[in-house]
Design an enzyme around this catalytic site. Sequence first.
Site, PDB file in Angstrom:
ATOM      1  N   VAL A 178       0.798  -1.231  -0.003  1.00 28.34           N
ATOM      2  CA  VAL A 178       0.029   0.022   0.150  1.00 28.34           C
ATOM      3  C   VAL A 178       0.892   1.329   0.143  1.00 28.34           C
ATOM      4  CG1 VAL A 178      -1.837   1.345   1.494  1.00 28.34           C
ATOM      5  CG2 VAL A 178      -1.868  -1.072   1.255  1.00 28.34           C
ATOM      6  N   MET A 179       1.817   1.190   1.095  1.00 29.20           N
ATOM      7  CA  MET A 179       2.542   2.606   1.131  1.00 29.20           C
ATOM      8  C   MET A 179       3.513   2.644   0.101  1.00 29.20           C
ATOM      9  SD  MET A 179       1.487   4.237   3.587  1.00 29.20           S
ATOM     10  CE  MET A 179       2.649   5.437   4.392  1.00 29.20           C
ATOM     11  N   ASN A 198       9.718  -5.467  -5.895  1.00 26.81           N
ATOM     12  CA  ASN A 198       9.079  -6.464  -5.016  1.00 26.81           C
ATOM     13  C   ASN A 198       9.343  -7.895  -5.066  1.00 26.81           C
ATOM     14  OD1 ASN A 198       6.479  -6.044  -3.388  1.00 26.81           O
ATOM     15  ND2 ASN A 198       6.193  -8.037  -4.175  1.00 26.81           N
ATOM     16  N   ALA A 247       6.849  -4.059   9.219  1.00 25.71           N
ATOM     17  CA  ALA A 247       7.962  -3.819  10.471  1.00 25.71           C
ATOM     18  C   ALA A 247       8.114  -5.249  11.153  1.00 25.71           C
ATOM     19  CB  ALA A 247       7.459  -2.763  11.418  1.00 25.71           C
ATOM     20  N   SER A 299       4.115   9.332   7.833  1.00 25.68           N
ATOM     21  CA  SER A 299       2.790   9.592   8.372  1.00 25.68           C
ATOM     22  C   SER A 299       1.961  10.015   7.341  1.00 25.68           C
ATOM     23  CB  SER A 299       2.346  10.157   9.517  1.00 25.68           C
ATOM     24  OG  SER A 299       1.151  10.318   9.832  1.00 25.68           O
ATOM     25  N   LYS A 354       7.803   8.791  15.444  1.00 21.11           N
ATOM     26  CA  LYS A 354       6.744   8.422  14.852  1.00 21.11           C
ATOM     27  C   LYS A 354       5.866   7.586  15.826  1.00 21.11           C
ATOM     28  CE  LYS A 354       3.690   7.337  11.653  1.00 21.11           C
ATOM     29  NZ  LYS A 354       3.358   6.119  10.975  1.00 21.11           N
ATOM     30  N   HIS A 357       3.850   9.933  17.575  1.00 21.40           N
ATOM     31  CA  HIS A 357       2.764  10.403  16.759  1.00 21.40           C
ATOM     32  C   HIS A 357       1.773   9.685  16.772  1.00 21.40           C
ATOM     33  CE1 HIS A 357       0.726  10.150  12.894  1.00 21.40           C
ATOM     34  NE2 HIS A 357       1.148  11.536  12.802  1.00 21.40           N
ATOM     35  N   ASN A 358       1.914   8.118  16.629  1.00 22.82           N
ATOM     36  CA  ASN A 358       0.792   7.262  16.839  1.00 22.82           C
ATOM     37  C   ASN A 358       0.250   7.196  18.016  1.00 22.82           C
ATOM     38  OD1 ASN A 358       1.751   6.835  14.058  1.00 22.82           O
ATOM     39  ND2 ASN A 358       1.706   4.634  14.278  1.00 22.82           N
ATOM     40  N   GLU A 361      -2.162   9.855  17.975  1.00 22.36           N
ATOM     41  CA  GLU A 361      -3.010   9.789  17.359  1.00 22.36           C
ATOM     42  C   GLU A 361      -4.351   8.599  17.842  1.00 22.36           C
ATOM     43  OE1 GLU A 361      -1.850   8.148  13.268  1.00 22.36           O
ATOM     44  OE2 GLU A 361      -2.987   6.631  13.561  1.00 22.36           O
ATOM     45  N   ARG A 455      -9.134   0.411  23.698  1.00 23.03           N
ATOM     46  CA  ARG A 455      -9.208  -0.461  22.424  1.00 23.03           C
ATOM     47  C   ARG A 455      -9.121  -1.859  23.068  1.00 23.03           C
ATOM     48  NH1 ARG A 455      -5.545   1.438  17.232  1.00 23.03           N
ATOM     49  NH2 ARG A 455      -6.098   3.703  17.492  1.00 23.03           N
ATOM     50  N   HIS A 612      12.008   1.482  52.534  1.00 31.89           N
ATOM     51  CA  HIS A 612      12.522   2.110  51.143  1.00 31.89           C
ATOM     52  C   HIS A 612      12.896   3.778  51.526  1.00 31.89           C
ATOM     53  CE1 HIS A 612      11.658  -1.343  48.738  1.00 31.89           C
ATOM     54  NE2 HIS A 612      10.494  -1.290  48.816  1.00 31.89           N
TER      55      HIS A 612
HETATM   56  P1  NDP Z   1       1.649  -3.868   2.855  1.00 29.22           P
HETATM   57  O1  NDP Z   1       1.331  -4.949   3.548  1.00 29.22           O
HETATM   58  O2  NDP Z   1       0.515  -3.264   2.009  1.00 29.22           O
HETATM   59  O3  NDP Z   1       2.920  -4.079   2.243  1.00 29.22           O
HETATM   60  C1  NDP Z   1       4.163  -4.632   2.664  1.00 29.22           C
HETATM   61  C2  NDP Z   1       5.101  -4.972   1.575  1.00 29.22           C
HETATM   62  O4  NDP Z   1       6.133  -5.444   2.271  1.00 29.22           O
HETATM   63  C3  NDP Z   1       4.684  -5.868   0.382  1.00 29.22           C
HETATM   64  O5  NDP Z   1       5.208  -5.180  -0.678  1.00 29.22           O
HETATM   65  C4  NDP Z   1       5.191  -7.028   1.035  1.00 29.22           C
HETATM   66  O6  NDP Z   1       5.618  -8.069  -0.264  1.00 29.22           O
HETATM   67  C5  NDP Z   1       6.619  -6.731   1.537  1.00 29.22           C
HETATM   68  N1  NDP Z   1       7.249  -7.688   2.306  1.00 29.22           N
HETATM   69  C6  NDP Z   1       6.458  -8.048   3.561  1.00 29.22           C
HETATM   70  N2  NDP Z   1       7.304  -9.250   3.992  1.00 29.22           N
HETATM   71  C7  NDP Z   1       8.503  -9.322   3.106  1.00 29.22           C
HETATM   72  C8  NDP Z   1       9.651 -10.067   3.165  1.00 29.22           C
HETATM   73  N3  NDP Z   1       9.938 -10.746   4.216  1.00 29.22           N
HETATM   74  N4  NDP Z   1      10.633  -9.687   2.132  1.00 29.22           N
HETATM   75  C9  NDP Z   1      10.184  -8.949   1.168  1.00 29.22           C
HETATM   76  N5  NDP Z   1       9.154  -8.228   1.287  1.00 29.22           N
HETATM   77  C10 NDP Z   1       8.491  -8.347   2.003  1.00 29.22           C
HETATM   78  O7  NDP Z   1       2.027  -2.771   3.872  1.00 29.22           O
HETATM   79  P2  NDP Z   1       2.058  -1.085   4.090  1.00 29.22           P
HETATM   80  O8  NDP Z   1       2.650  -0.543   2.843  1.00 29.22           O
HETATM   81  O9  NDP Z   1       0.686  -0.883   4.621  1.00 29.22           O
HETATM   82  O10 NDP Z   1       3.086  -0.807   5.160  1.00 29.22           O
HETATM   83  C11 NDP Z   1       4.461  -0.873   5.069  1.00 29.22           C
HETATM   84  C12 NDP Z   1       4.912  -0.489   6.223  1.00 29.22           C
HETATM   85  O11 NDP Z   1       4.749   0.955   6.450  1.00 29.22           O
HETATM   86  C13 NDP Z   1       4.629  -1.008   7.781  1.00 29.22           C
HETATM   87  O12 NDP Z   1       5.788  -1.120   8.379  1.00 29.22           O
HETATM   88  C14 NDP Z   1       3.388  -0.103   8.247  1.00 29.22           C
HETATM   89  O13 NDP Z   1       3.342  -0.089   9.618  1.00 29.22           O
HETATM   90  C15 NDP Z   1       3.999   1.200   7.725  1.00 29.22           C
HETATM   91  N6  NDP Z   1       2.920   2.294   7.679  1.00 29.22           N
HETATM   92  C16 NDP Z   1       1.811   2.173   6.987  1.00 29.22           C
HETATM   93  C17 NDP Z   1       0.731   3.204   6.829  1.00 29.22           C
HETATM   94  C18 NDP Z   1      -0.561   2.692   6.199  1.00 29.22           C
HETATM   95  O14 NDP Z   1      -1.148   3.588   6.011  1.00 29.22           O
HETATM   96  N7  NDP Z   1      -0.447   1.595   5.589  1.00 29.22           N
HETATM   97  C19 NDP Z   1       0.968   4.317   7.371  1.00 29.22           C
HETATM   98  C20 NDP Z   1       2.592   4.591   7.588  1.00 29.22           C
HETATM   99  C21 NDP Z   1       3.327   3.494   7.932  1.00 29.22           C
HETATM  100  P3  NDP Z   1       4.560  -9.049  -0.774  1.00 29.22           P
HETATM  101  O15 NDP Z   1       3.576  -8.289  -1.572  1.00 29.22           O
HETATM  102  O16 NDP Z   1       5.422  -9.707  -1.732  1.00 29.22           O
HETATM  103  O17 NDP Z   1       3.973  -9.535   0.370  1.00 29.22           O
END
Ligand code: NDP
Length: 631
Positions: A178-179, A198, A247, A299, A354, A357-358, A361, A455, A612
């Site tokens: 997504v990001m 990718n 992460a 963010s 960050k 920040h969360n 949030e 939550r 203490h």
């Molecule tokens: P997605 O799940 O949409 O995308 C994750 C990406 O990481 C995919 O391209 C996936 O590849 C790749 N990936 C996962 N595991 C591996 C691996 N072992 N080796 C290689 N590639 C890997 O996540 P987001 O884009 O939403 O989030 C990415 C990061 O950004 C996270 O840490 C998230 O917390 C942070 N973030 C997200 C926000 C959001 O609104 N979504 C906002 C701010 C930060 P594949 O497609 O092949 O599985």
Amino acid sequence: MNNSDSRIFFIMGVSGVGKTTVGKLLAQNFNIPFFDGDDFHPEYNIKKMAGGHPLSDEDRLEWLKSLNKLAKDHAKESGCVIACSALKENYRNLLEDDLNQSPHWIYLEGSFDLISSRLKNRKGHYMPSNLLHSQFDTLEIPDNALTFNVENPAEEIVEMIVQKLNDQAEFGLIGLGVMGKSLCRNLASKGVKISMFNRHVPGKEENIASDFKQQHKELENALAFDELHKFVSSLQQPRKIFLMVNAGSAIDAVIEELAPLLSKNDIIIDGGNSHYEDTARRESLLSEKGLFFIGCGVSGGEEGALKGPSIMPGGDLQAYDLIKPYLEKIAARDKNDNACCTYIGKSGSGHFTKMLHNGIEYAEMQLLAEFYQIFKTKGNNPDEIAEILSKSDVDTQSYLLEITIDILKKREGNDWLIHKILDKAGNKGTGNWTTIASAQLGVPSTLIAGSLFARYLSAFKDDRDRVQNILPSELSAIEVSIDHILEAYQLARIINHIQGFKFLKEASETYKWSLNLSEIARIWTNGCIIRSELMEKLVDMLKSGDDLILHTEISSSIKKLKPALSKVVAKCIESNIAVPCLSEAINFLNGISQADSPANLIQAQRDYFGAHTYQRVDDKSGKFHHTEWLK
Ligand code: NDP
């Protein structure tokens, strides 16, 4: 000469591949000097080789050091081309040791038969085939070099090298989720030549990068890969690689695969929501390999990443300076048109910021949920609540309020969609980390903790259903005016921000990060989820001091709004409405604004059962006392 115009090339390969010919032509092309590494051997090595004895690693040490010095001297000028067999990886490490730029490695490859026949035809350079065999045996093929087959004429190889360098991308991105996708489109639309990668998972994740490139016009110049080594070779050096993967262990897995392919001074930027302690660990691990690691909070969600996120990078300042132009290009703009991106500080400070920040949030979201509940019990339907919120004071305006209004208005059939959403809140852990970090630092971030536990409580849906049957707790409408409710909201938000910045201030002092809180507020005025009118005001307030609660504008708002907050919380409790965040706000305010607290009793109890000790109000020396309580 500007150092950024300088290029160092090492041309490597076994004897006889044509390193000198290609090297000279390449040097000519870039108008820089050429050096044949063989000319730098010490007398001892020359004699040994002339006697037909191969050199040992120890023999090579001084020679490699002298070539490294040569490269370093020329890196300060226009650069140079050095031909050197450099067959082993540790030779190459020595050659680029302490260079202030990543050199370009050019590997000339050819088959044994071809090289052997070339050597036989070379006058006075005949090399016994066993020596050539031993070179092939010794050769550790480089992962990070531009590789060219020597069946091509030298002129063509040089053309290909130049072409390859011109084609290389400035910035790389790994992880097209997504990001990652949004960030790629953002970078490309700003004219940055990018490489995208990718992973390839047969049957599941195939051709992700090339399919994505086809879908968007702005990506026509982007390079797309699903083979990591090709992605790495496609990048200009020092490479700048943004990771946008999940992460945790995924980051470690990617780093493990990526790091061996990189060269000294390359920069990995982790844009995910990584824990700041993991970031510090990864940074020190990678620095041992000569690589930089920047932990970079991002963010703004999917849309923010596409149109301009708020960016919080932390790590080595020198490395940050190299990625700053790219991050600033894609970041949101503040009201003065400055990028919502600033260097946060060393080590994990970017990800820590960050995380906080969360945390803010979380509390902002919980407060809105509590007010939704209050208005619901007053009998307002979602449209009416949206209407009330949209007419609220400018001081309560925020992105989260705006989206809440949109959410409340959303219909599905004859009903509102919000009525159909299960009331179990999820989380990805950042609120949990913030609460733990705040407890570790000894800072009362009670609204963040309150919203996190709210939550968790919501997630026990079955328990709530069961308990409601035995302990029915009827909600009744609270009798307070809309104005009072909105004033309470305004003050609770102020307290959330007071606590948030206090948390950052304490972290900055404890970890010696020298955080600039006003700058952090500034980059949170746009692009991110917690942007708001209040945040705009805090930018200036934080310039005159880090303790927000002492700021005159804040203290006069507190005086004005506190009666409403007290009243709303009291009425909510009478009406059985759970308002954990709102009540944390008034409790914090009552606690912080009273010089006398009952903690003297806690100290006495601690001394009673655990010896203490305690300090006395009538002993200004600060000495600790103990009492034998039963004597
Ligand atoms: P997605 O799940 O949409 O995308 C994750 C990406 O990481 C995919 O391209 C996936 O590849 C790749 N990936 C996962 N595991 C591996 C691996 N072992 N080796 C290689 N590639 C890997 O996540 P987001 O884009 O939403 O989030 C990415 C990061 O950004 C996270 O840490 C998230 O917390 C942070 N973030 C997200 C926000 C959001 O609104 N979504 C906002 C701010 C930060 P594949 O497609 O092949 O599985």
